[in-house]
Design an enzyme around this catalytic site. Sequence first.
Site, mmCIF file in Angstrom:
data_model
loop_
_atom_site.group_PDB
_atom_site.id
_atom_site.type_symbol
_atom_site.label_atom_id
_atom_site.label_comp_id
_atom_site.label_asym_id
_atom_site.label_seq_id
_atom_site.Cartn_x
_atom_site.Cartn_y
_atom_site.Cartn_z
ATOM 1 N NE ARG A 189 -3.745 2.067 2.926
ATOM 2 C CZ ARG A 189 -3.607 3.131 3.263
ATOM 3 N NH1 ARG A 189 -2.268 3.322 4.130
ATOM 4 N NH2 ARG A 189 -4.342 4.109 3.607
ATOM 5 C CB SER A 208 -12.286 -1.437 2.879
ATOM 6 O OG SER A 208 -11.113 -1.408 2.731
ATOM 7 C CE LYS A 252 -9.109 4.093 4.544
ATOM 8 N NZ LYS A 252 -8.723 4.238 3.212
HETATM 9 C C1 TPS Z 1 -7.593 -5.512 4.525
HETATM 10 N N1 TPS Z 1 -7.751 0.490 5.940
HETATM 11 C C2 TPS Z 1 -8.616 0.809 6.993
HETATM 12 S S1 TPS Z 1 -8.135 1.355 8.471
HETATM 13 C C3 TPS Z 1 -6.655 1.464 7.779
HETATM 14 C C4 TPS Z 1 -6.490 0.859 6.274
HETATM 15 C C5 TPS Z 1 -5.257 0.892 5.317
HETATM 16 C C6 TPS Z 1 -5.158 1.580 8.612
HETATM 17 C C7 TPS Z 1 -4.766 0.700 9.528
HETATM 18 O O1 TPS Z 1 -3.561 1.148 10.156
HETATM 19 N N2 TPS Z 1 -8.650 -3.326 5.253
HETATM 20 C C8 TPS Z 1 -7.857 -4.109 4.741
HETATM 21 N N3 TPS Z 1 -6.817 -3.411 3.936
HETATM 22 C C9 TPS Z 1 -7.169 -1.832 3.835
HETATM 23 N N4 TPS Z 1 -6.365 -1.338 3.064
HETATM 24 C C10 TPS Z 1 -8.125 -1.364 4.675
HETATM 25 C C11 TPS Z 1 -8.918 -2.300 5.258
HETATM 26 C C12 TPS Z 1 -8.344 0.210 4.624
HETATM 27 P P1 TPS Z 1 -3.172 1.060 11.760
HETATM 28 O O2 TPS Z 1 -3.188 -0.296 11.858
HETATM 29 O O3 TPS Z 1 -1.707 1.684 11.853
HETATM 30 O O4 TPS Z 1 -4.140 1.621 12.605
#
Ligand code: TPS
Length: 209
Positions: A39, A110, A139
């Site tokens: 990503r 998502s 995000k």
């Molecule tokens: C499998 N997304 C939702 S919250 C987030 C992201 C990238 C940040 C989490 O970071 N589900 C999947 N892939 C995605 N890209 C998303 C959802 C979107 P942290 O662990 O630092 O809170």
Amino acid sequence: MNPDVLNVYFIMGTVNCVEPPLDTLEQALQAGITCFQFREKGEGCLNGEAYETFARNCQKLCKDYGVPFIVNDDVELALKLDADGIHVGQDDLAITEFRARAENKIIGVSVHNEQEMELAVRSGADYVGIGPIYPTKSKKDAKPPAGLGFLKKVRSQYPSFPIVAIGGINEMNASEVRLAGADGISVISVICESSNVEGTIQKLRGARG
Ligand code: TPS
């Protein structure tokens, strides 16, 4: 898909990393992550040739460890690299296009509410990402945190659909997220910013190992 693949699902891009990104990825692979999502997003991220080269380097490492390499959002890159799958937001066009051009690949979506869940399942998603469960700094355009309620609801409505939970998950709260029905947890910052990646991943892994 086998939901065990979602057990510890690491997402990363250069802007998330404190240490050299490929070092962090290799440590995470060594420690037993079960899935990886490329990503490369946000201010200061790589573009063009550097973006593609970085993606290829991540993919090679994942191949060495036999871990699926999933591309976030970029259908063209996923097809060009013959990635194992793609993760998209609420973009059913991307799902249809990717599925038409690449059978037998993993498609993740998502979801934030029941309508999105229904649409994802109907469009042929292989798994859904539910979150943010807790506040996240990783995000920029994240929706407000939903807590465990929505996750529990989806699990009760879809007893065996593969679900990964995401957003603010760490060593402390991972087990309650699993208990609420997630097959696995997906994280960025807790691994990227860990000073002991192996120890962190061990704690995230949960009882199923
Ligand atoms: C499998 N997304 C939702 S919250 C987030 C992201 C990238 C940040 C989490 O970071 N589900 C999947 N892939 C995605 N890209 C998303 C959802 C979107 P942290 O662990 O630092 O809170």
